[in-house]
Design an enzyme around this catalytic site. Sequence first.
Site, PDB file in Angstrom:
ATOM      1  N   HIS A  36     -60.982  32.170  77.049  1.00 48.99           N
ATOM      2  CA  HIS A  36     -59.796  33.020  77.163  1.00 48.99           C
ATOM      3  C   HIS A  36     -59.089  32.863  78.505  1.00 48.99           C
ATOM      4  O   HIS A  36     -58.217  33.663  78.847  1.00 48.99           O
ATOM      5  CB  HIS A  36     -60.172  34.480  76.924  1.00 48.99           C
ATOM      6  CG  HIS A  36     -60.568  34.751  75.504  1.00 48.99           C
ATOM      7  ND1 HIS A  36     -59.656  35.072  74.523  1.00 48.99           N
ATOM      8  CD2 HIS A  36     -61.776  34.711  74.892  1.00 48.99           C
ATOM      9  CE1 HIS A  36     -60.275  35.225  73.370  1.00 48.99           C
ATOM     10  NE2 HIS A  36     -61.567  35.014  73.564  1.00 48.99           N
ATOM     11  N   SER A  92     -62.992  38.824  76.363  1.00 51.29           N
ATOM     12  CA  SER A  92     -61.765  38.900  75.574  1.00 51.29           C
ATOM     13  C   SER A  92     -61.421  40.278  75.048  1.00 51.29           C
ATOM     14  O   SER A  92     -60.264  40.524  74.695  1.00 51.29           O
ATOM     15  CB  SER A  92     -61.860  37.940  74.384  1.00 51.29           C
ATOM     16  OG  SER A  92     -62.902  38.330  73.505  1.00 51.29           O
ATOM     17  N   THR A 132     -61.534  26.132  74.838  1.00 51.29           N
ATOM     18  CA  THR A 132     -60.919  26.014  73.523  1.00 51.29           C
ATOM     19  C   THR A 132     -59.560  25.337  73.627  1.00 51.29           C
ATOM     20  O   THR A 132     -58.899  25.390  74.664  1.00 51.29           O
ATOM     21  CB  THR A 132     -60.740  27.392  72.857  1.00 51.29           C
ATOM     22  OG1 THR A 132     -60.236  27.227  71.535  1.00 51.29           O
ATOM     23  CG2 THR A 132     -59.775  28.262  73.646  1.00 51.29           C
ATOM     24  N   ARG A 171     -61.960  44.392  56.728  1.00 52.61           N
ATOM     25  CA  ARG A 171     -60.911  43.609  57.377  1.00 52.61           C
ATOM     26  C   ARG A 171     -59.864  43.165  56.361  1.00 52.61           C
ATOM     27  O   ARG A 171     -60.169  42.414  55.439  1.00 52.61           O
ATOM     28  CB  ARG A 171     -61.517  42.400  58.088  1.00 52.61           C
ATOM     29  CG  ARG A 171     -62.448  42.815  59.224  1.00 52.61           C
ATOM     30  CD  ARG A 171     -63.211  41.628  59.772  1.00 52.61           C
ATOM     31  NE  ARG A 171     -64.257  42.075  60.693  1.00 52.61           N
ATOM     32  CZ  ARG A 171     -64.260  41.865  62.002  1.00 52.61           C
ATOM     33  NH1 ARG A 171     -63.275  41.206  62.547  1.00 52.61           N
ATOM     34  NH2 ARG A 171     -65.241  42.313  62.750  1.00 52.61           N
ATOM     35  N   LYS A 228     -56.289  28.496  71.794  1.00 54.48           N
ATOM     36  CA  LYS A 228     -55.670  29.711  72.329  1.00 54.48           C
ATOM     37  C   LYS A 228     -54.506  29.338  73.240  1.00 54.48           C
ATOM     38  O   LYS A 228     -53.410  29.104  72.762  1.00 54.48           O
ATOM     39  CB  LYS A 228     -56.740  30.578  72.991  1.00 54.48           C
ATOM     40  CG  LYS A 228     -57.738  31.120  71.956  1.00 54.48           C
ATOM     41  CD  LYS A 228     -58.783  32.011  72.554  1.00 54.48           C
ATOM     42  CE  LYS A 228     -59.609  32.718  71.482  1.00 54.48           C
ATOM     43  NZ  LYS A 228     -60.299  31.816  70.544  1.00 54.48           N
ATOM     44  N   THR A 273     -67.268  16.154  60.406  1.00 56.13           N
ATOM     45  CA  THR A 273     -66.073  15.333  60.545  1.00 56.13           C
ATOM     46  C   THR A 273     -65.350  15.679  61.843  1.00 56.13           C
ATOM     47  O   THR A 273     -65.231  16.846  62.203  1.00 56.13           O
ATOM     48  CB  THR A 273     -65.136  15.564  59.345  1.00 56.13           C
ATOM     49  OG1 THR A 273     -65.829  15.188  58.145  1.00 56.13           O
ATOM     50  CG2 THR A 273     -63.868  14.747  59.467  1.00 56.13           C
ATOM     51  N   LYS A 275     -85.384  34.344  76.007  1.00 56.14           N
ATOM     52  CA  LYS A 275     -84.075  34.763  76.528  1.00 56.14           C
ATOM     53  C   LYS A 275     -84.184  36.156  77.139  1.00 56.14           C
ATOM     54  O   LYS A 275     -85.016  36.981  76.743  1.00 56.14           O
ATOM     55  CB  LYS A 275     -83.014  34.765  75.438  1.00 56.14           C
ATOM     56  CG  LYS A 275     -83.169  35.854  74.396  1.00 56.14           C
ATOM     57  CD  LYS A 275     -81.991  35.856  73.424  1.00 56.14           C
ATOM     58  CE  LYS A 275     -82.058  37.020  72.446  1.00 56.14           C
ATOM     59  NZ  LYS A 275     -83.214  36.974  71.559  1.00 56.14           N
TER      60      LYS A 275
END
Length: 432
Positions: A245, A217, A273, A50, A276, A306, A184
């Site tokens: 999203h 997404s 979120t 990347r 975005k 924090t 799961k």
Amino acid sequence: MMKMQSLASGLPRLDPPHPAAPCKWCSGLPDYERQFDFHIGELKLEGRYRYFHANDRIAGRFPRSRLSRDGKGSQITVWCSNDYLGMGQHPSVIAAMQDALASVGAGSGGTRNISGTTHYHEALEAEIADLHDKEAALLFTSAFVANDATLSTLQKLIPGLVVFSDASNHASMIEGIRRGGGVKHVFRHNDLGHLEDLLAACPISAPKLIVFESLYSMDGDIAPIAEICDLARRYHALTYLDEVHAVGLYGPRGGGISEREGVRGRIDIINGTLAKAYGVMGGYIAARSNICDAIRSYAPGFIFTTSLAPVLAAGARAAIAHLKHSDEERTLQQARTRRLKLGLRDAGIPFIDAPSHIVPVVIGDPVQCKAASDYLLEAHGLYIQPINFPTVPRGSERLRITPGPCHCEAMVDGLVAALCDTWADLGLTFAE
């Protein structure tokens, strides 16, 4: 020496050194540097390394940005931002952040329990709870942390909880489920029949949690939320929905796909979120007050970090409040998305035509994907970051395009022309 082998794709690869491979210069001590170099080298050989493009968004001119790496500050147009509606540049958001900065300064000064709760945090949580029509909301520093902390903690709070997870769930959800350590089951993506088979095989008395996303997404497809809620009711399961999203983008007030479909009241926990569509930073859950209180009281990912800076909380609240009452940004984004898809179709460029604002052009090879991304940037000044494994499966590498309201029609048409030019000049082929 490390020997070369072949990958299934035909690319060479390196044999990994033994974990305790001694360094010939270090008297038998482990060679840590060789371990790191091997793993980075493997990524580069596969074309999956990347590279970050340092670019500075030009205030007030999004999606225009300025490259930092070339020393000249060349201007580019960004086509892969998750600031889906350009709210990170909106005057009301900027003004709210400036006011908060002038009022209380930069940071929060501590965890939420130790001096890190301000009226900005409490006001934002109330705004989020109202957005999703829930009793309460709980802020985290990111949606990743919110998913990880909440899903792992739920398994500690509810002994024997069995988790049913969609196969395409985000890495943060997978990590939270894994860290919870409980039982799961992974159901095939959006496959209601498979989910019901798994639920039916589980004892009726066992506590259950279905974990899924509203909008995925990478492909841009949407979950059958109402039908999953029907199964949850039938098999006495809780529901956990990631709307990351979709919040801000769908529904009359930006409450996400669950609001648009009229099913938000059937979801027990909604994750979202602030980084975005709302253009700032942070994540959250919204749920009944006792659920939020339990996570607040037991999740290490909330307790021991924090808190979000007040300036961020102020900006995020302004963005949510604006999008609750303004549909202009959503309408423009949908228009730009339709225009892009029509242009790609007319040009014969195959893409995943999902019912959302995400437009993936699948190339299917990491090296070609990187080459196309580089060419678009260098020849046309258009930035679309390549998406490779493990974000998407091998063989489905892609350019993930996110048109928004700040892209004008001329920009959309220019992108289509640039994609055609890129494929012609590089002699690339599209994935089937």
